[in-house]
Design a protein around this motif. Structure first.
Motif, PDB file in Angstrom:
ATOM      1  N   GLN A   1     -15.117 -15.222 -11.251  1.00 25.39           N
ATOM      2  CA  GLN A   1     -14.045 -15.024 -12.228  1.00 25.39           C
ATOM      3  C   GLN A   1     -14.011 -13.616 -12.809  1.00 25.39           C
ATOM      4  O   GLN A   1     -12.934 -13.043 -12.996  1.00 25.39           O
ATOM      5  CB  GLN A   1     -14.174 -16.055 -13.363  1.00 25.39           C
ATOM      6  CG  GLN A   1     -13.859 -17.472 -12.917  1.00 25.39           C
ATOM      7  CD  GLN A   1     -13.862 -18.445 -14.077  1.00 25.39           C
ATOM      8  OE1 GLN A   1     -14.199 -18.078 -15.212  1.00 25.39           O
ATOM      9  NE2 GLN A   1     -13.487 -19.680 -13.821  1.00 25.39           N
ATOM     10  N   ALA A   2     -15.171 -13.051 -13.105  1.00 28.17           N
ATOM     11  CA  ALA A   2     -15.193 -11.750 -13.786  1.00 28.17           C
ATOM     12  C   ALA A   2     -16.040 -10.749 -13.016  1.00 28.17           C
ATOM     13  O   ALA A   2     -16.878 -11.124 -12.180  1.00 28.17           O
ATOM     14  CB  ALA A   2     -15.758 -11.912 -15.198  1.00 28.17           C
ATOM     15  N   GLU A   3     -15.817  -9.473 -13.285  1.00 27.78           N
ATOM     16  CA  GLU A   3     -16.678  -8.448 -12.702  1.00 27.78           C
ATOM     17  C   GLU A   3     -18.107  -8.667 -13.190  1.00 27.78           C
ATOM     18  O   GLU A   3     -18.343  -9.024 -14.347  1.00 27.78           O
ATOM     19  CB  GLU A   3     -16.184  -7.067 -13.127  1.00 27.78           C
ATOM     20  CG  GLU A   3     -17.053  -5.932 -12.605  1.00 27.78           C
ATOM     21  CD  GLU A   3     -16.546  -4.570 -13.032  1.00 27.78           C
ATOM     22  OE1 GLU A   3     -17.241  -3.925 -13.856  1.00 27.78           O
ATOM     23  OE2 GLU A   3     -15.444  -4.179 -12.582  1.00 27.78           O
TER      24      GLU A   3
ATOM     25  N   THR B   1     -22.229  -3.995  -7.954  1.00 26.57           N
ATOM     26  CA  THR B   1     -21.177  -4.619  -8.757  1.00 26.57           C
ATOM     27  C   THR B   1     -20.260  -5.476  -7.890  1.00 26.57           C
ATOM     28  O   THR B   1     -19.780  -5.034  -6.838  1.00 26.57           O
ATOM     29  CB  THR B   1     -20.342  -3.557  -9.478  1.00 26.57           C
ATOM     30  OG1 THR B   1     -21.189  -2.825 -10.378  1.00 26.57           O
ATOM     31  CG2 THR B   1     -19.207  -4.203 -10.275  1.00 26.57           C
ATOM     32  N   PHE B   2     -20.037  -6.713  -8.358  1.00 26.32           N
ATOM     33  CA  PHE B   2     -19.036  -7.591  -7.768  1.00 26.32           C
ATOM     34  C   PHE B   2     -17.740  -7.402  -8.556  1.00 26.32           C
ATOM     35  O   PHE B   2     -17.699  -7.694  -9.758  1.00 26.32           O
ATOM     36  CB  PHE B   2     -19.448  -9.064  -7.895  1.00 26.32           C
ATOM     37  CG  PHE B   2     -20.642  -9.469  -7.077  1.00 26.32           C
ATOM     38  CD1 PHE B   2     -20.471 -10.071  -5.839  1.00 26.32           C
ATOM     39  CD2 PHE B   2     -21.930  -9.290  -7.562  1.00 26.32           C
ATOM     40  CE1 PHE B   2     -21.567 -10.480  -5.093  1.00 26.32           C
ATOM     41  CE2 PHE B   2     -23.031  -9.693  -6.828  1.00 26.32           C
ATOM     42  CZ  PHE B   2     -22.852 -10.290  -5.581  1.00 26.32           C
TER      43      PHE B   2
ATOM     44  N   GLU C   1     -14.156 -11.372  -6.456  1.00 27.07           N
ATOM     45  CA  GLU C   1     -14.860 -11.187  -5.188  1.00 27.07           C
ATOM     46  C   GLU C   1     -16.176 -11.952  -5.182  1.00 27.07           C
ATOM     47  O   GLU C   1     -16.929 -11.934  -6.158  1.00 27.07           O
ATOM     48  CB  GLU C   1     -15.139  -9.707  -4.941  1.00 27.07           C
ATOM     49  CG  GLU C   1     -13.906  -8.846  -4.740  1.00 27.07           C
ATOM     50  CD  GLU C   1     -13.260  -9.109  -3.388  1.00 27.07           C
ATOM     51  OE1 GLU C   1     -13.935  -9.672  -2.505  1.00 27.07           O
ATOM     52  OE2 GLU C   1     -12.083  -8.759  -3.236  1.00 27.07           O
ATOM     53  N   MET C   2     -16.473 -12.588  -4.053  1.00 24.74           N
ATOM     54  CA  MET C   2     -17.729 -13.314  -3.937  1.00 24.74           C
ATOM     55  C   MET C   2     -18.812 -12.471  -3.272  1.00 24.74           C
ATOM     56  O   MET C   2     -19.987 -12.820  -3.326  1.00 24.74           O
ATOM     57  CB  MET C   2     -17.534 -14.596  -3.113  1.00 24.74           C
ATOM     58  CG  MET C   2     -17.267 -14.370  -1.639  1.00 24.74           C
ATOM     59  SD  MET C   2     -17.294 -15.913  -0.712  1.00 24.74           S
ATOM     60  CE  MET C   2     -16.934 -15.296   0.942  1.00 24.74           C
ATOM     61  N   LEU C   3     -18.449 -11.355  -2.626  1.00 29.42           N
ATOM     62  CA  LEU C   3     -19.397 -10.562  -1.870  1.00 29.42           C
ATOM     63  C   LEU C   3     -19.535  -9.145  -2.403  1.00 29.42           C
ATOM     64  O   LEU C   3     -18.576  -8.565  -2.904  1.00 29.42           O
ATOM     65  CB  LEU C   3     -18.971 -10.476  -0.399  1.00 29.42           C
ATOM     66  CG  LEU C   3     -18.967 -11.763   0.415  1.00 29.42           C
ATOM     67  CD1 LEU C   3     -18.471 -11.477   1.830  1.00 29.42           C
ATOM     68  CD2 LEU C   3     -20.337 -12.405   0.447  1.00 29.42           C
TER      69      LEU C   3
END
Length: 239
Positions: A149-151, A166-167, A171-173
């Motif tokens: 949901q969030a960075e 950092t995601f 993004e999941m990866l």
């Protein structure tokens, strides 16, 4: 990269009585067991298709066999050849596909348990799981998170040397720093926030990942990559 990763796996299998021979190549591999007879069915034991298995009340033995999983529950006497088991080759193929960074999809896989998200690839490093991780040597290391949901920023390193990964939101990866790749056998901490919940991981890099589910299970067991073994057996049971 270790000179003899494939050889080490084979040696480890021989040392534990799990060596793949022409006869045992068709055998199933125990991936989990519980109950009074669990000691007779340790993880990694190979069971031939016509080998008779006697279980007691409360026993449960999960066997990876013929590209799918079979769960045997006591009491009773069983052979793998007489048990029906739905093939889960599609689940295995999905788990082991080596996706390029541009083809890896944003998102995650929902498990059968409502609200629970599962890692969609055996080759993604779950930032919440500690342990030894087996990865193909010919691809970069990618970290995976369930909550997109969030960075979110994680610290990754050995204690003396750390980097931040950092995601982006959604993004999941996230990719490990390609200029400073992890070394085999070194313990790394992956932490988030205060770092009090950091997990420790080690890597084993495989020169080639077996394409057959039973052989891959044996390789994971030989190298101590038990979280991935659990991930694979759960996915192939449709959990």
């Amino acid at each position: 990269m270790s000179l003899t990763r494939g050889t080490l796996a084979a040696v480890a299998l021989i040392a534990t009585g799990l060596a793949v021979t022409p006869q045992s190549a068709e055998a199933g591999v125990v991936v989990s067991s519980s109950g009074p007879s669990a000691g007779q069915f340790p993880v990694g034991r190979q069971i031939g298709g016509n080998e008779r298995i006697t279980l007691r009340d409360g026993d449960s033995v999960t066997v990876l066999d013929n590209g799918g999983t079979r769960v045997l529950r006591g009491s009773g006497s069983f052979t793998l050849a007489s048990q029906s088991g739905a093939s889960q080759n599609r689940a295995f193929a999905s788990l082991t596909t080596q996706r390029s960074a541009t083809r890896a999809r944003t998102g995650a896989v929902r498990s059968a348990n409502v609200g629970e998200v599962s890692n969609p690839s055996l080759w993604y490093v779950d930032v919440s799981k500690a342990g030894t991780i087996c990865l193909p040597a010919d691809q970069g290391v990618r970290l995976w998170r369930a909550d997109t949901q969030a960075e979110s920023t994680y610290s990754v390193g050995t204690g003396n040397m750390t980097s931040r990964i950092t995601f982006p939101a959604g993004e999941m990866l996230a990719s490990w720093d390609a200029s400073n790749p992890p070394s085999e056998g070194t313990t790394y901490q992956i932490g988030h926030g205060s770092g009090s919940n950091a997990v420790e991981v080690k890597f084993v890099f495989l020169d080639s990942a077996p394409s057959a589910a039973e052989e891959l299970a044996a390789t994971l067991i030989a190298n101590g990559c038990m979280e991935q073994l659990n991930q694979m057996s759960s996915a192939m049971m449709g959990e």
